[in-house]
Write a protein that holds these residues in place. Structure first.
Motif, mmCIF file in Angstrom:
data_model
loop_
_atom_site.group_PDB
_atom_site.id
_atom_site.type_symbol
_atom_site.label_atom_id
_atom_site.label_comp_id
_atom_site.label_asym_id
_atom_site.label_seq_id
_atom_site.Cartn_x
_atom_site.Cartn_y
_atom_site.Cartn_z
ATOM 1 N N SER A 18 0.893 -1.237 -0.096
ATOM 2 C CA SER A 18 -0.229 -0.032 -0.009
ATOM 3 C C SER A 18 0.878 1.216 0.040
ATOM 4 O O SER A 18 1.873 1.500 0.794
ATOM 5 N N SER A 21 -1.096 7.114 2.464
ATOM 6 C CA SER A 21 -2.583 7.229 2.108
ATOM 7 C C SER A 21 -2.570 8.812 1.542
ATOM 8 O O SER A 21 -3.826 9.242 0.951
ATOM 9 N N TYR A 24 -3.593 8.980 -2.214
ATOM 10 C CA TYR A 24 -4.773 8.487 -2.401
ATOM 11 C C TYR A 24 -5.661 9.786 -3.138
ATOM 12 O O TYR A 24 -5.653 10.682 -2.724
ATOM 13 N N TYR A 34 -5.778 -0.720 -6.685
ATOM 14 C CA TYR A 34 -6.454 -1.950 -6.375
ATOM 15 C C TYR A 34 -6.128 -2.323 -4.898
ATOM 16 O O TYR A 34 -4.874 -2.634 -4.917
ATOM 17 N N GLN A 35 -7.121 -2.579 -4.079
ATOM 18 C CA GLN A 35 -6.629 -3.028 -2.863
ATOM 19 C C GLN A 35 -7.232 -4.348 -2.255
ATOM 20 O O GLN A 35 -6.669 -5.204 -1.771
ATOM 21 N N ASP A 39 -12.594 -4.533 -5.070
ATOM 22 C CA ASP A 39 -12.510 -3.624 -6.430
ATOM 23 C C ASP A 39 -12.712 -4.615 -7.817
ATOM 24 O O ASP A 39 -12.703 -4.034 -8.979
ATOM 25 N N CYS A 51 -3.827 6.570 -7.295
ATOM 26 C CA CYS A 51 -2.586 6.799 -6.412
ATOM 27 C C CYS A 51 -1.547 7.454 -7.102
ATOM 28 O O CYS A 51 -1.150 6.928 -8.411
ATOM 29 N N SER A 66 -6.775 -11.886 -5.500
ATOM 30 C CA SER A 66 -6.982 -11.464 -3.986
ATOM 31 C C SER A 66 -6.197 -12.263 -2.950
ATOM 32 O O SER A 66 -6.486 -13.489 -3.004
ATOM 33 N N GLY A 84 -2.177 -2.844 -3.905
ATOM 34 C CA GLY A 84 -2.093 -2.787 -2.301
ATOM 35 C C GLY A 84 -1.748 -4.049 -1.786
ATOM 36 O O GLY A 84 -1.669 -5.097 -2.652
ATOM 37 N N ARG A 85 -1.848 -4.264 -0.488
ATOM 38 C CA ARG A 85 -1.223 -5.485 0.303
ATOM 39 C C ARG A 85 -2.380 -6.592 0.016
ATOM 40 O O ARG A 85 -2.115 -7.617 0.237
#
Length: 409
Positions: A18, A21, A24, A34-35, A39, A51, A66, A84-85
């Motif tokens: 990630s 913040s 963002y 995308y997290q 999403d 981002c 995922s 992201g993570r």
């Protein structure tokens, strides 16, 4: 190539990280970010935020998986993106990308079983790298053929989804127009519920019918199979209409009190919001003496059929205006409830003749049938996809023996 290899043998793995913040934004500044599965779409993710300072990147054509709560869901990356993570990017190398994508879909449940964690499931890079790709030994030309067939069926499913979405939006617009303007091109008059045709009347629903409460069936007699099905708010679509519960269907095997077995075409209303959007939704009972009337539903009884068409009433229950009014007077903090008294007190516009009411209901039902046809086609194609995914990947069916049904692009 060996018949049984690991994912790291046929793909490069990039685990997401990630970004700050502060980078963002939702105005499209930077790369799509995308997290996780939230999403994901049917095939491609939809960017909700962007981002400016990405830490880890996915490239166009990567498989996105995922890897945190939930684990195993996959999508394809349309273009360079920040991940992201909760996401891993899988970059195929030495194996057909689409073949690998579908293979990972096939073992999604197995991948999910590898997840661990006290708060939410997750898998790490080592676990991902060691995933067995048992069908990697299929020759590359055969991989491409299998992927082509599965992609063809998947595109057909997506086409039906677009038809359902478009027709559903059309139905909403049509309902609003017909249930507030009518079919006669009459001048409008202003009323307490807004403009309606001059010949229509504003009336409380309670003038036309009563609502019978259901029965509290004892949960100790619920079974996965049986003769009688307990009808619940889960049997309702949010926009109205009956929804088959499939494997979630509850059967009641105990003694049934008199007058709580529903008849075909009984009109029932959700009095409890089992999930958002259901409160006040209506549906017709699809079979005779098969469904039981439980306490979370209201049954329309003593309808004045000389003044109000049941088919028209079904659509009235799905008006945004009515749903808003029902929600305003509902009780309960977590789960909302309404009552027969509150529901019958809602005021709506009513055409003066049954003929006009039925004409309106018929016009709306035409779009409902189109949605139903597309939904059935989608279900059939999904069944076909699952069968082909298993049979082709396990060599129980050969590519040359496939004859896709008409309608698949």
């Amino acid at each position: 190539m060996s018949a049984a290899v690991m994912l790291s043998d046929v793909a490069k793995l990039v685990m997401g990280q990630s970004p700050p913040s502060s980078s963002y934004n939702d105005i499209g500044d930077g790369l799509p970010f995308y997290q996780g599965k939230t999403d994901f779409g049917a095939t491609y993710p939809t960017p909700r935020i962007y981002c400016r300072e990405p830490k880890k990147l996915a490239e166009e054509g990567d498989i996105l998986m995922s890897v945190r709560a939930p684990v195993g869901a996959t999508n394809l990356c349309k273009g360079r993106s920040c991940i992201g993570r909760g996401i891993a990017a899988i970059r195929a190398n030495g194996i057909d990308r689409d073949f690998l994508y579908f293979y990972l879909k096939k073992i999604e449940t197995y991948i999910d079983s590898l997840g661990s964690g006290a708060i939410f499931k997750a898998i790490n890079k080592s676990q991902l790298a060691e995933l067995p790709i048992n069908e990697a030994g299929i020759p590359l030309p055969e991989q491409k053929k299998i992927a082509h067939i599965l992609s063809t069926v998947q595109r057909a499913i997506e086409a039906q989804e677009r038809i359902i979405q478009t027709t559903t939006e059309l139905k909403k617009a049509l309902m609003h127009k017909l249930l507030t303007e009518g079919l006669r091109n009459e001048p409008q008059k202003q009323t307490e519920i807004g403009p309606i045709p001059e010949s229509w009347e504003v009336a409380e629903l309670g003038e036309f019918f009563q609502i019978k409460h259901g029965f509290a069936f004892d949960g100790q007699f619920f079974e996965p199979t049986g003769k009688y099905i307990l009808m619940t708010p889960g049997h309702f679509h949010e926009e109205g209409g009956f929804r088959d519960q499939g494997e979630k269907t509850k059967y009641f095997t105990g003694e049934i009190p008199k007058d709580y077995i529903l008849a075909k075409d009984d009109l029932v209303v959700a009095m409890t919001e089992q999930k958002s959007g259901l409160l006040g939704s209506s549906a017709f009972v699809p079979e005779d003496r098969r469904y039981l009337h439980n306490q979370r539903l209201g049954l329309i009884v003593d309808l004045d059929g000389n003044r109000l068409s049941k088919r028209f009433l079904f659509n009235v229950f799905n008006l945004p205006h009515l749903r808003v009014e029902v929600a305003k007077t509902s009780t309960g903090s977590k789960v909302k409830h309404t009552s027969p008294t509150k529901l019958r007190a809602v005021k709506v516009g009513i055409p003066p003749t049954l003929e006009e009411q039925d004409e309106i209901a018929t016009a709306i039902s035409t779009t409902e049938r189109k949605i139903g046809v597309a939904t059935n086609k989608k279900t059939q194609l999904q069944d076909l996809f699952r069968t082909l995914l298993h049979e082709l990947m396990t060599a129980k069916m050969r590519v040359d023996g496939i004859d896709l049904p008409l309608g698949t692009p």
